[in-house]
Design a protein around this motif. Structure first.
Motif, PDB file in Angstrom:
ATOM      1  N   ASP A 492       0.826  -1.483  -0.108  1.00 19.51           N
ATOM      2  CA  ASP A 492       0.080  -0.067  -0.069  1.00 19.51           C
ATOM      3  C   ASP A 492       0.892   1.351  -0.068  1.00 19.51           C
ATOM      4  O   ASP A 492       0.519   2.219  -0.732  1.00 19.51           O
ATOM      5  N   TYR A 500       0.049   2.230  -9.060  1.00 15.08           N
ATOM      6  CA  TYR A 500      -0.514   0.968  -8.860  1.00 15.08           C
ATOM      7  C   TYR A 500      -0.050  -0.084  -9.876  1.00 15.08           C
ATOM      8  O   TYR A 500       0.671  -1.060  -9.448  1.00 15.08           O
ATOM      9  N   LYS A 517      -5.288 -10.752  -0.943  1.00 18.51           N
ATOM     10  CA  LYS A 517      -5.834  -9.531  -0.042  1.00 18.51           C
ATOM     11  C   LYS A 517      -4.617  -8.736   0.165  1.00 18.51           C
ATOM     12  O   LYS A 517      -4.617  -7.976   1.157  1.00 18.51           O
ATOM     13  N   PRO A 520      -4.998  -3.857  -3.445  1.00 20.65           N
ATOM     14  CA  PRO A 520      -6.372  -3.088  -3.664  1.00 20.65           C
ATOM     15  C   PRO A 520      -6.827  -3.804  -5.054  1.00 20.65           C
ATOM     16  O   PRO A 520      -6.191  -4.207  -6.016  1.00 20.65           O
ATOM     17  N   PRO A 524      -5.840   2.926  -6.074  1.00 24.41           N
ATOM     18  CA  PRO A 524      -6.183   4.047  -5.049  1.00 24.41           C
ATOM     19  C   PRO A 524      -6.697   5.054  -5.732  1.00 24.41           C
ATOM     20  O   PRO A 524      -6.095   5.590  -6.285  1.00 24.41           O
ATOM     21  N   HIS A 643     -10.402   3.787  -0.387  1.00 22.98           N
ATOM     22  CA  HIS A 643      -9.373   3.193  -1.197  1.00 22.98           C
ATOM     23  C   HIS A 643      -7.973   3.910  -0.650  1.00 22.98           C
ATOM     24  O   HIS A 643      -6.998   3.311  -1.280  1.00 22.98           O
TER      25      HIS A 643
END
Length: 869
Positions: A492, A500, A517, A520, A524, A643
């Motif tokens: 993240d 991303y 998981k 995302p 974001p 997000h």
């Protein structure tokens, strides 16, 4: 020296000219001392001695100032400065007799140096004092300073440990002054029949034993429900000093010569009488305080709590120095001083750290490839690069907070990598792997959070190159296992630092699986839920969005929202229309401000009246302020930025800054709804995202009280000064034989009265925020009204040694306990002042006494607030 300067002349082009900058004789003198050892300190000492002796004796204060600067800014050279002073103290006989230098130049320098030491003592400049004591200790070994006076100096610092109510910070600094001076001068002090080194060692040991309980809260590795104070993978600084002294004392300090360079020992015994250090008393500590109201209603003084210093160990003792041994302690202490002193210049710090072996005994570190063999090697052969990274990370991971901002340590590692990528790079990689392994062994949640921050930023500086496939087997662990949590947070953060798609390409295929998981589902960004035409409130939201885009007046927007409310109530009487209207307004405002931070600030500031109206319940039926109205605003923020949780932290901070919501609102929301959009919705758990919200809110509440107190203090001082001037003026005009009039009561000004009211209000808000936070942790961990969330019992039943079989619930419980510990130690100065009220209210809601979870909860609280168990 010279510098370049460019100047635009009248003919339209630049002239590049050079101006020479000349040093004064005094500056040259100081520079000569400071630059000692640029080639070879052993060979340079005689040359510099001769140069200084040829200077007029009146320059002794200038030379002394040069020594003071050099000792406090270049502590790694102190043994050689001691050798230089030894030569100046008792000059060789073949100095030119026509020289104007006095043969007592060294004594003059020491006299003046002592005056500087006394000034540092008066100011309680602890680092300068400690480093000066290092010089005195080396001079004692060189027989320039008397052994008895050196021992009395050290004993004066050891006496601080026996002071009634001495703070840990003061005791720790005094103990380090005494212990490190004894480590260096111990051989001659112990030989002296009139001194007893056991006096100093025993004083340090007694203090350490008396403060053992407070260490539990700042240990970097955690084992809940354990009475053991033994810490693995970390060393406490005072414990290390005591262990070192005990080893040295048992061998009559024979290992001192294997730990510290002693270049002055080759010189004969001075013929001049040795220097006698004057007696001292360490002055009482100067307390930097903030004032606030306490349980008793009186003003209390808040001092920042100082804790034990645990430095995490990453490598084995054959790779990096063991700080519980004389040589290991000397190396780590020297490196920590460099990191501390050169915080103002990370580039210079990195250079000096890589040159550190030059100032240690031969064989302390492994020689560079191709280097000639060294004579008289000590045979330690530690790895310099691993030692540097371990020491820097040890400073970064101090609890409850590091001495400097985390970015300094991160940038320092980066500079080292730039200077020596082929050697520092592998050491960084090994450190990351070792720290990652500690995540399974109880690494503190705050340390783990700093670790992941450093990892992500370091990766961003080096093209995000990491061997992620090494961690693929850990995908089989529970989703809330610290290693899985680390990977999730690291990815993240990397996405935030890059983008991303780029980060996605750096990950092995198993980690890209949505079922893991870790990533995302999409890049974001904002999520304006009313942008979807299928949303029943899409059209209504578009009208509000168009008004905001058109920069309509706040009053017009509020009027439009009231009309929308009436329309929606008619169309759907079952929905909570007030909440919908607030959500539309806030999300629309965030939408027009989502392009950049400046757009966001402009939007917020332009529509402050609108936000305040929403927070005050302006569109609700009652029209009165309520937590529900402010909760709707907070809900809308996290719905829009679900997000990008870091944006939630930023927006909440601005909402508190502009007083749209109170810190207590954010604290309450954090515990009641903080898990609404995170990996799990277990209401009894608490994670790093919630901690960032909680800390931001409490910092805001505490900071406001500090500002208000300073405002009150400034106004009071102004009034006192004004009253004093008026009184002096009246007395000057009063007749000698006139009757003295009684002093009239001082009337507070309107400004002071207003400031006092604001201070009282903010103090009450601070107490409420702290109370709500403590109650939140009670509900998470030990609430008697909710036995299904007794997280402490979960871990008690499935003991720590069985953690390999823990599932999500156990790991969430463990993390929640970690954040409770961090809350208590971080805000302990404020919690102490409200301990009576907060404890009485919160502990009335916990489970029965004797319950392991309740006892642990109380013990953590007692350790943080200084209460008796």
């Amino acid at each position: 020296m010279s510098y370049h300067r460019r100047r635009h002349n009248n003919r339209g082009y630049d002239d590049d000219f050079r101006r020479e900058v000349y040093e004064t004789p005094e500056q040259k003198l100081k520079s000569t001392i400071f630059k000692l050892g640029e080639v070879d300190p052993i060979l340079e000492v005689p040359r510099i001695t001769k140069q200084l002796l040829e200077e007029p004796a009146l320059n002794a204060p200038v030379i002394s100032e040069g020594f003071r600067i050099a000792v406090t800014e270049q502590p790694f050279k102190i043994p050689y400065y001691a050798a230089l002073l030894r030569e100046l103290y008792d000059p060789v006989e073949d100095v030119d007799e026509s020289s104007t230098a006095s043969p007592t130049l060294g004594r003059q320098i020491l006299d003046d140096f002592w005056k500087g030491f006394q000034a540092s003592l008066d100011k309680l400049a602890w680092r300068d004092m400690r480093l000066s004591i290092h010089l005195f200790a080396h001079l004692t070994m060189a027989q320039v300073i008397t052994t008895q006076s050196m021992f009395e100096l050290l004993r004066s610092f050891a006496a601080v440990l026996d002071e009634f109510g001495v703070s840990h910070g003061r005791a720790k600094k005094a103990a380090l002054c005494a212990s490190e001076g004894l480590m260096i001068a111990g051989p001659v002090i112990k030989e002296n029949p009139s001194t007893n080194v056991i006096d100093i060692i025993s004083a340090i040991q007694a203090y350490i034993e008396s403060s053992a309980d407070s260490k539990r809260l700042v240990q970097p590795t955690v084992a809940l429900f354990s009475d053991s104070v033994t810490v693995e993978a970390a060393d406490e600084i005072l414990d290390s000093a005591l262990a070192t002294l005990q080893i040295l004392n048992s061998s009559d300090f024979s290992q001192t010569a294997e730990s510290y360079p002693q270049p002055y020992l080759v010189a004969p015994k001075p013929s001049s009488a040795p220097f006698e250090l004057p007696s001292i008393l360490v002055p009482p500590e100067v307390i930097e305080l903030d004032s606030l109201h306490t349980d008793s209603g009186e003003d209390a003084l808040v001092k920042k709590e100082e804790w034990a210093e645990f430095y995490i160990r990453i490598f084995d003792n054959d790779v990096t120095p063991d700080p519980t041994t004389p040589a290991g302690y000397a190396v780590r202490s020297g490196l920590l001083d460099l990191i501390d002193i050169y915080e103002v210049n990370r580039k210079e710090c990195a250079r000096l750290l890589l040159e550190f072996p030059k100032w240690t005994l031969p064989g302390t570190f492994k020689p560079k490839p191709g280097a000639p063999p060294q004579d008289g090697v000590s045979g330690k052969d530690w790895q310099l690069e691993s030692t540097l990274i371990e020491t820097i990370l040890g400073s970064l991971f101090l609890l409850p907070e590091s001495n400097y901002k985390s970015i300094y340590y991160v940038a320092l590692v980066t500079e080292l990598c730039k200077l020596s990528p082929s050697t520092i790079g592998p050491a960084v990689g090994k450190s990351i792997r070792k720290m990652y392994g500690l995540l399974s062994d109880g690494l503190d949640v705050e340390v783990a959070l700093r670790f992941v921050d450093w990892f992500a930023v370091h990766m961003s500086n080096f093209n995000f190159q990491w061997v992620w496939k090494e961690w693929v087997p850990d995908l089989d662990l529970s989703i809330q296992h610290p290693k899985r949590t680390f990977m999730r947070r690291a990815i993240d953060l990397e996405i935030r630092l890059s983008y991303y798609d780029r980060i996605l390409k750096t990950l092995p295929e198993p980690m890209q699986n949505p079922d893991m998981k870790l990533l995302p589902v999409e890049a974001p960004g904002p999520d304006y839920e009313y942008d979807d035409p299928s949303n029943p409130n899409h059209d209504a939201a578009q009208t509000v969005l168009n008004l905001l885009r058109g920069r309509a007046k706040a009053e017009d927007v509020m009027s439009h929202l009231q009309g929308l409310k009436n329309t929606l109530e008619t169309a759907d009487s079952d929905s909570n229309v007030d909440s919908i209207i607030r959500s539309i307004a806030v999300q629309s405002l965030l939408h027009i401000g989502s392009r950049s931070f400046s757009h966001f600030l402009n939007a917020i500031e332009r529509y402050l009246p609108l936000l305040r109206n929403l927070a005050a319940g302006g569109i609700s039926s009652g029209g009165s302020p309520s937590f529900e109205a402010r909760k709707d605003i907070l809900d809308a923020v996290i719905a829009f930025w679900k997000h990008s949780k870091h944006m939630v932290v930023i927006v909440y901070d601005k909402l508190m800054q502009y007083q749209i919501v109170d810190p207590t609102d954010v604290v309450a929301w954090t515990f009641l709804h903080g898990r609404q959009f995170v990996a799990t919705e277990d209401s009894s758990s608490f994670d790093a995202f919630q901690w960032s919200l909680l800390k931001g809110a409490l910092d805001k509440a505490n900071g406001r009280v500090v500002i208000a107190r300073r405002r009150v203090a400034a106004l009071r001082k102004e009034e006192d000064d004004r009253a004093a001037r008026e009184k002096a003026s009246d007395q000057a005009t009063m007749e000698v034989d006139a009757e003295a009039k009684p002093d009239e009561p001082v009337v507070e000004s309107a400004a002071l009265t207003t400031a006092l009211k604001a201070f009282a209000t903010l103090t009450r808000e601070q107490r409420n925020a702290l109370s709500r936070a403590l109650n939140g942790f009670v509900d998470c961990l030990v609430s008697q009204s909710n036995p299904n969330v007794r997280a402490g019992e979960v871990i008690q039943e499935k003991a720590w040694h069985n953690r390999v079989n823990w599932n999500e619930k156990e790991w969430l419980a463990w993390e929640t306990w970690g954040w409770y510990r961090h809350f208590c130690r971080t805000f302990s100065p404020y919690l102490r002042n409200y301990a009576k009220t907060l404890g009485a209210v919160s502990f009335a809601r916990v489970g029965p006494a004797g319950d392991p979870a309740v006892e642990l909860f109380r013990n953590i609280w007692n350790n943080a607030t200084g209460q008796e168990a």
